[in-house]
Design a protein around this motif. Structure first.
Motif, mmCIF file in Angstrom:
data_model
loop_
_atom_site.group_PDB
_atom_site.id
_atom_site.type_symbol
_atom_site.label_atom_id
_atom_site.label_comp_id
_atom_site.label_asym_id
_atom_site.label_seq_id
_atom_site.Cartn_x
_atom_site.Cartn_y
_atom_site.Cartn_z
ATOM 1 N N ILE A 1 -4.166 8.142 -4.573
ATOM 2 C CA ILE A 1 -3.508 7.059 -3.825
ATOM 3 C C ILE A 1 -4.291 6.744 -2.551
ATOM 4 O O ILE A 1 -4.514 5.577 -2.200
ATOM 5 C CB ILE A 1 -2.055 7.441 -3.512
ATOM 6 C CG1 ILE A 1 -1.221 7.450 -4.802
ATOM 7 C CG2 ILE A 1 -1.438 6.470 -2.495
ATOM 8 C CD1 ILE A 1 0.186 7.963 -4.613
ATOM 9 N N ASP A 2 -4.732 7.788 -1.838
ATOM 10 C CA ASP A 2 -5.519 7.565 -0.617
ATOM 11 C C ASP A 2 -6.821 6.844 -0.928
ATOM 12 O O ASP A 2 -7.242 5.934 -0.189
ATOM 13 C CB ASP A 2 -5.809 8.899 0.070
ATOM 14 C CG ASP A 2 -4.556 9.529 0.665
ATOM 15 O OD1 ASP A 2 -3.586 8.768 0.905
ATOM 16 O OD2 ASP A 2 -4.534 10.745 0.875
ATOM 17 N N LEU A 3 -7.462 7.220 -1.997
ATOM 18 C CA LEU A 3 -8.713 6.583 -2.367
ATOM 19 C C LEU A 3 -8.484 5.126 -2.777
ATOM 20 O O LEU A 3 -9.296 4.242 -2.458
ATOM 21 C CB LEU A 3 -9.369 7.368 -3.501
ATOM 22 C CG LEU A 3 -10.794 6.945 -3.897
ATOM 23 C CD1 LEU A 3 -11.724 7.025 -2.693
ATOM 24 C CD2 LEU A 3 -11.323 7.815 -5.036
ATOM 25 N N THR A 4 -7.385 4.879 -3.465
ATOM 26 C CA THR A 4 -7.061 3.496 -3.855
ATOM 27 C C THR A 4 -6.821 2.636 -2.618
ATOM 28 O O THR A 4 -7.262 1.479 -2.553
ATOM 29 C CB THR A 4 -5.818 3.484 -4.753
ATOM 30 O OG1 THR A 4 -6.054 4.306 -5.909
ATOM 31 C CG2 THR A 4 -5.488 2.064 -5.206
ATOM 32 N N ARG A 5 -6.112 3.177 -1.647
ATOM 33 C CA ARG A 5 -5.876 2.437 -0.404
ATOM 34 C C ARG A 5 -7.191 2.078 0.279
ATOM 35 O O ARG A 5 -7.354 0.968 0.805
ATOM 36 C CB ARG A 5 -5.012 3.278 0.542
ATOM 37 C CG ARG A 5 -3.547 3.374 0.126
ATOM 38 C CD ARG A 5 -2.817 4.359 0.992
ATOM 39 N NE ARG A 5 -1.414 4.474 0.602
ATOM 40 C CZ ARG A 5 -0.624 5.489 0.966
ATOM 41 N NH1 ARG A 5 -1.121 6.460 1.723
ATOM 42 N NH2 ARG A 5 0.625 5.517 0.567
ATOM 43 N N LEU A 31 0.821 -1.221 0.000
ATOM 44 C CA LEU A 31 0.000 0.000 0.000
ATOM 45 C C LEU A 31 0.847 1.260 0.000
ATOM 46 O O LEU A 31 0.310 2.365 0.164
ATOM 47 C CB LEU A 31 -0.935 0.002 1.214
ATOM 48 C CG LEU A 31 -2.000 -1.103 1.239
ATOM 49 C CD1 LEU A 31 -2.898 -0.927 2.440
ATOM 50 C CD2 LEU A 31 -2.813 -1.113 -0.044
ATOM 51 N N SER A 32 2.140 1.123 -0.174
ATOM 52 C CA SER A 32 2.997 2.309 -0.218
ATOM 53 C C SER A 32 2.820 3.031 -1.557
ATOM 54 O O SER A 32 2.327 2.479 -2.542
ATOM 55 C CB SER A 32 4.466 1.904 -0.032
ATOM 56 O OG SER A 32 4.896 1.080 -1.101
ATOM 57 N N ARG A 33 3.262 4.262 -1.581
ATOM 58 C CA ARG A 33 3.107 5.092 -2.788
ATOM 59 C C ARG A 33 3.868 4.494 -3.967
ATOM 60 O O ARG A 33 3.380 4.493 -5.098
ATOM 61 C CB ARG A 33 3.601 6.509 -2.491
ATOM 62 C CG ARG A 33 3.435 7.473 -3.672
ATOM 63 C CD ARG A 33 4.099 8.796 -3.406
ATOM 64 N NE ARG A 33 3.884 9.716 -4.515
ATOM 65 C CZ ARG A 33 2.926 10.626 -4.581
ATOM 66 N NH1 ARG A 33 2.068 10.726 -3.569
ATOM 67 N NH2 ARG A 33 2.801 11.419 -5.629
ATOM 68 N N SER A 34 5.076 3.963 -3.695
ATOM 69 C CA SER A 34 5.900 3.436 -4.782
ATOM 70 C C SER A 34 5.268 2.234 -5.456
ATOM 71 O O SER A 34 5.536 1.976 -6.634
ATOM 72 C CB SER A 34 7.282 3.056 -4.242
ATOM 73 O OG SER A 34 7.168 2.065 -3.240
ATOM 74 N N ARG A 35 4.424 1.487 -4.747
ATOM 75 C CA ARG A 35 3.770 0.326 -5.338
ATOM 76 C C ARG A 35 2.431 0.697 -5.983
ATOM 77 O O ARG A 35 2.061 0.130 -7.019
ATOM 78 C CB ARG A 35 3.535 -0.739 -4.265
ATOM 79 C CG ARG A 35 4.796 -1.245 -3.610
ATOM 80 C CD ARG A 35 5.661 -2.021 -4.584
ATOM 81 N NE ARG A 35 6.866 -2.537 -3.959
ATOM 82 C CZ ARG A 35 6.923 -3.709 -3.345
ATOM 83 N NH1 ARG A 35 5.844 -4.484 -3.296
ATOM 84 N NH2 ARG A 35 8.047 -4.118 -2.803
ATOM 85 N N LEU A 36 1.685 1.609 -5.372
ATOM 86 C CA LEU A 36 0.346 1.928 -5.871
ATOM 87 C C LEU A 36 0.359 2.888 -7.059
ATOM 88 O O LEU A 36 -0.484 2.776 -7.956
ATOM 89 C CB LEU A 36 -0.511 2.515 -4.748
ATOM 90 C CG LEU A 36 -0.911 1.556 -3.628
ATOM 91 C CD1 LEU A 36 -1.789 2.277 -2.619
ATOM 92 C CD2 LEU A 36 -1.653 0.349 -4.193
#
Length: 468
Positions: free
Chosen positions: A109-113, A83-88
């Motif tokens: 990114i927050d919404l994807t998490r 769930l880190s930025r580099s992966r998402l």
């Protein structure tokens, strides 16, 4: 007349008959509105996959796993990494998630998490306090997108588990390699120290006491034998010298220039004393009083005989002369050979005494050497045991690493591939219709209550009494 007097059941029935249409209209219109809203709200589709945890394929009695962290902890750690930025961010950019032009990348990114769901399956049957598996879900506006993104996240979990276990195993192996190298260096240092100590104190080490004592006994026996042999050789030499002296006197008596020889009685007495000395030294040591007395008498008699006119003829009994007879020459040769034998025997005696002192020092130094030797060997044994233990762990770690590289350890198995949702999970039309119906009924009842509260019309005798 609501609120002006206490109402009965009949009053409520009367109000409902009079104003039912006020309740019915919102109750019909609001569900229709709710149903219509479902077509305006953007739908949400959820794709889900099931991942099971397969245990190590090789029994742990043969190969022990290096990674012993609880699966729940590893799953939580993997979840944070995935769930880190580099992966998402690469996934968001690839599938163009939530790209409405108004949201920043951080918001996307927050919404994807928030739309990613990880649900562990708790089961006491599969493993005690273990996880037999977990569900992965993703919610998106499009069913196909939800399925593809769910598959990507599933792949991230599977690959992350393999990479993490492999990295942990290789890290453990590398760490043990360093520790093993340090342990080997220390063991080599201890071995060199022990070898140097053994070389320095050769013959004084523990276990050599018995052989040293036995050697001391043997050397003492050899020294006694050498001392007795030396005494016999000296006696034989003295006897030969006395015989030579007698022959020289006899030879000098026949010579005109040596008429004043020592009396025959002194020669006989000298022979008797020499024989007595030989007999005593064969049984006693040189310090025995009788031996000392006899030797003193021999010395005095020889001194007396030396004062006689034949002194010059007897001054050097071993020195050959042209006038010596064959018997005299033979005696002189025997005496010279005896001198060489006595010298060699004294040399042997000195060697034996040197060896005796060496072995005596070894026996005396053994307790102190043994104490230091115990300390050195104890350190050496400790270093050896530590090295052997690390070597065993190193071999186990290598096998575990090879097990992880072959993916024969604990792995994630995809039991159900991400499904393609057929219906959206949101909005649910029955829920919106039911919500509209409840809102319409509530609004109609509220309007009826308000109208009845404001109505002051008199419709019955009870109303007249209520206003009077």
């Amino acid at each position: 007349m609501l609120g002006h007097r206490a109402l009965t059941v009949q009053d409520y029935k009367t109000i409902l008959k009079r104003r039912w249409w006020i309740i019915a209209i919102p109750a019909i219109i609001f569900p229709i509105i709710g149903y219509g809203i479902t077509y305006l709200v953007q739908p949400q589709y959820v794709s889900q996959t099931l991942v099971l945890v397969e245990q190590q394929k090789v029994p742990e009695s043969y190969v022990k796993a290096v990674v012993t962290e609880d699966l729940s902890g590893r799953l939580a750690s993997m979840k944070e990494q995935i769930l880190s930025r580099s992966r998402l961010q690469p996934i968001i950019e690839r599938f163009n998630l939530f790209a409405n032009g108004k949201m920043t990348m951080d918001e996307r990114i927050d919404l994807t998490r928030k739309n990613i769901g990880i649900t562990p399956i708790q089961s006491e049957i599969a493993r005690t306090n273990g996880l037999p598996g977990f569900f992965i879900s993703f919610k998106a506006n499009d069913a196909r997108t939800a399925q593809l993104v769910c598959g990507e996240i599933q792949s991230l979990f599977v690959n992350e588990n393999v990479n993490d276990r492999r990295a942990d195993a290789e890290g453990t192996t590398d760490f043990l390699k360093g520790q093993l190298a340090d342990a080997k260096a220390k063991l080599d240092e201890q071995d060199a120290r022990l070898a140097k100590f053994q070389q320095t104190y050769m013959g004084k080490l523990p276990g050599a006491e018995t052989s040293n004592i036995n050697m001391l006994t043997t050397l003492n026996t050899q020294l006694d034998a050498a001392t007795q042999a030396l005494a016999r050789m000296e006696q034989d030499k003295s006897y030969a010298e006395s015989i030579l002296a007698m022959q020289l006197q006899s030879q000098a008596a026949t010579s005109p220039e040596h008429s004043g020889m020592a009396p025959q009685a002194e020669q006989v007495e000298l022979q008797q004393l020499l024989a007595q000395e030989a007999d005593l030294t064969a049984r006693y040591t040189d310090d025995y009083p009788d031996v000392v007395t006899v030797r003193r008498k021999i010395a005095e008699l020889r001194q007396k005989m030396a004062a006689a006119p034949a002194t010059s003829a007897l001054a050097s009994p071993t020195t050959p002369k042209p006038t010596d007879s064959a018997g005299v020459q033979q005696l002189r040769a025997q005496i010279r050979a005896m001198d060489l034998g006595i010298t060699q025997k004294k040399h042997d005696q000195a060697d034996i005494q040197t060896q005796l002192r060496m072995y005596q020092e070894r026996v005396a130094a053994s307790p102190a050497v043994e104490e230091e030797y115990k300390s050195i060997t104890r350190d050496n044994q400790t270093a050896q045991a530590f090295y052997d233990d690390l070597l065993n762990k190193m071999n186990q770690s290598k096998m575990a690493t090879d097990l992880e590289n072959r993916q024969q350890g604990e792995t994630f198995k995809v039991m159900d591939e991400p499904n393609l949702p057929e219906e959206p999970t949101y909005p649910k039309r029955p829920a919106f219709v039911g919500g509209g119906l409840a809102a319409g009924l509530f609004l109609g009842l509220l309007i009826v209550i308000l109208l009845e509260y404001l109505d002051t019309a008199v419709r019955s005798e009870r109303d007249i009494w209520a206003f009077s």
